[in-house]
Design a protein around this motif. Structure first.
Motif, PDB file in Angstrom:
ATOM      1  N   LEU A  72       0.830  -1.206   0.000  1.00  0.00           N
ATOM      2  CA  LEU A  72       0.000   0.000   0.000  1.00  0.00           C
ATOM      3  C   LEU A  72       0.864   1.256   0.000  1.00  0.00           C
ATOM      4  CD1 LEU A  72      -2.837  -0.972   2.538  1.00  0.00           C
ATOM      5  CD2 LEU A  72      -3.047  -0.709   0.050  1.00  0.00           C
ATOM      6  N   ARG A 121       3.788   1.537  -1.266  1.00  0.00           N
ATOM      7  CA  ARG A 121       4.339   1.719  -2.612  1.00  0.00           C
ATOM      8  C   ARG A 121       3.330   2.374  -3.550  1.00  0.00           C
ATOM      9  NH1 ARG A 121       6.646  -3.397  -1.408  1.00  0.00           N
ATOM     10  NH2 ARG A 121       5.013  -4.508  -2.563  1.00  0.00           N
ATOM     11  N   GLU A 122       2.044   2.237  -3.215  1.00  0.00           N
ATOM     12  CA  GLU A 122       0.980   2.884  -4.002  1.00  0.00           C
ATOM     13  C   GLU A 122       0.663   4.272  -3.466  1.00  0.00           C
ATOM     14  OE1 GLU A 122      -2.411   0.334  -4.012  1.00  0.00           O
ATOM     15  OE2 GLU A 122      -1.307  -1.396  -4.791  1.00  0.00           O
ATOM     16  N   ASN A 123       1.518   4.734  -2.555  1.00  0.00           N
ATOM     17  CA  ASN A 123       1.369   6.059  -1.955  1.00  0.00           C
ATOM     18  C   ASN A 123       0.097   6.170  -1.106  1.00  0.00           C
ATOM     19  OD1 ASN A 123       2.700   8.519  -1.561  1.00  0.00           O
ATOM     20  ND2 ASN A 123       1.381   9.582  -3.033  1.00  0.00           N
ATOM     21  N   LYS A 124      -0.279   5.078  -0.465  1.00  0.00           N
ATOM     22  CA  LYS A 124      -1.447   5.059   0.409  1.00  0.00           C
ATOM     23  C   LYS A 124      -1.015   4.864   1.852  1.00  0.00           C
ATOM     24  CE  LYS A 124      -4.602   3.089  -3.037  1.00  0.00           C
ATOM     25  NZ  LYS A 124      -5.496   1.936  -3.355  1.00  0.00           N
TER      26      LYS A 124
END
Length: 390
Positions: free
Chosen positions: A76, A78-81
């Motif tokens: 997550l 890495r998905e900027n979350k």
């Protein structure tokens, strides 16, 4: 970052590690306590800010499971979350869809109490749900309730107790709308679709049997023993009110020759917030004087034990006499008598004698009268007719 740098701990070490914070790599830590227990914690950096989130206790989450959970949360990031916010969001969504019908029904009832007579304490609004829906569907999340579930719950009473089933379906529909207003994922068409599945009810509504008005004087004369039940029936006949307000008549409600029934105690007067004044003919005042001898705590018609007489007390008396008519039917007797013997009585006055609300809210806002004096003339004539044989 290789697997070895990530997986620094072993299952054996986890059990034997001393108290303190121990890194497994990749931001996964085990915080051991003095008592031997521990907590898995993941440290991540998101939007330039370090965050720590718990992944469960050592007693419930194994090393392998903690690593899998950590990998999911790092994905997550890495998905900027923000994994903590994402978890909170998931929990909120899960909470929405796990609201049980019993919880929603209770909340819907609480929000509508102010609209109900006596704040709904009599239970008439809630009882169709409580008796016929919640025992079968109450433990189901509202998001999972379908038309077939509703059909199966109401099928046993759909034809046998049509009016009760109709009320139950209506209350359930209100609950589903309430759930939607709370943001829950529900099928707002489920009740309509269930009705289609159930089909048209075979039950035919029947009016409450009413005594022909020409027979009322003889029956009134037979109520002569001065008991609470006889006096209550006499006053019911004389005033044309429903049995509820009559049974709960309190001495404080009577001022002179006017009985004032609190607005919330009147059925069928939605939109009419004022109290309802009942003109008392001399015959009615005499009955009230006799009833005062039985009064307890100000209640003119007390039961033999506590509270007031029940709704069935007067009905049972008529049933024991072999009569098919019931107390509520005397309202029809009065209305028919007005129509047939006083045909010049304005419709608004005749309906007001029964406490019915006529015309629109706008018309009532301008016509600020309850026709008390016109009704007094009608009710005194009715009392004269009813008591003629006494």
């Amino acid at each position: 970052m290789g697997t070895q740098s990530l997986h620094r701990l072993t299952a054996v070490q986890v059990r034997s590690l001393p108290p303190g914070k121990h890194a497994d790599g990749g931001g996964l830590w085990l915080w051991k306590r003095e008592d031997g227990g521990g907590q898995w914690v993941l440290r991540v950096s998101i939007h330039g800010r370090r965050r720590e989130m718990g992944l469960g206790s050592l007693s419930e989450v194994s090393l392998k499971q903690a690593r899998e959970a950590a990998a999911q949360q790092r994905a997550l990031v890495r998905e900027n979350k923000d994994p903590i916010k994402e978890r909170q969001k998931q929990r909120r969504e899960a909470a929405k869809n796990l609201h049980l019908l019993s919880d929603v029904a209770g909340d819907a009832f609480e929000s509508r109490k102010a609209e109900l007579k006596g704040d709904g304490l009599a239970g008439r609004w809630f009882s169709p749900l409580e008796l016929h829906v919640l025992p079968k569907l109450g433990r189901m999340p509202v998001s999972e309730i379908s038309q077939t579930d509703i059909r199966d719950a109401l099928a046993p009473i759909w034809h046998a107790k049509a009016e009760t089933a109709r009320k139950a379906l209506n209350r359930l529909s209100i609950c589903m709308q309430h759930a939607a207003a709370l943001g829950l994922d529900v099928d707002l068409q489920a009740c309509d679709k269930a009705k289609a599945l159930l089909g048209k009810s075979r039950h035919k509504a029947e009016n409450i049997p009413a005594m022909p008005w020409v027979e009322v004087p003889a029956f009134y004369a037979s109520l002569s023993d001065g008991t609470v039940t006889h006096l209550a029936l006499r006053l019911l006949i004389l005033t044309g009110v429903r049995s509820g307000p009559l049974r709960h008549l309190h001495q404080t409600q009577i001022q002179g020759d006017v009985w004032t029934i609190p607005g919330e105690a009147m059925k069928g007067r939605k939109g009419a917030t004022s109290d309802f004044r009942v003109p008392l003919a001399p015959e009615a005042l005499e009955i009230i004087d006799q009833a005062r001898r039985h009064a307890r705590g100000g209640d003119l018609f007390p039961s033999t034990q506590r509270g007031v007489i029940s709704d069935m007390t007067m009905s049972k008396l008529m049933e024991r006499r072999g009569l098919k008519e019931r107390p509520h039917g005397f309202r029809s007797s009065l209305r028919n008598w007005i129509a047939e013997t006083l045909p010049s009585t304005p419709h608004e006055v005749a309906e007001a004698c029964l406490g019915h609300v006529t015309d629109s809210k706008v018309v009532r806002a301008y016509r600020r009268t309850d026709f008390l004096e016109q009704r007094r003339a009608v009710m005194e004539a009715w009392a004269g007719f009813v008591a003629q044989s006494r």
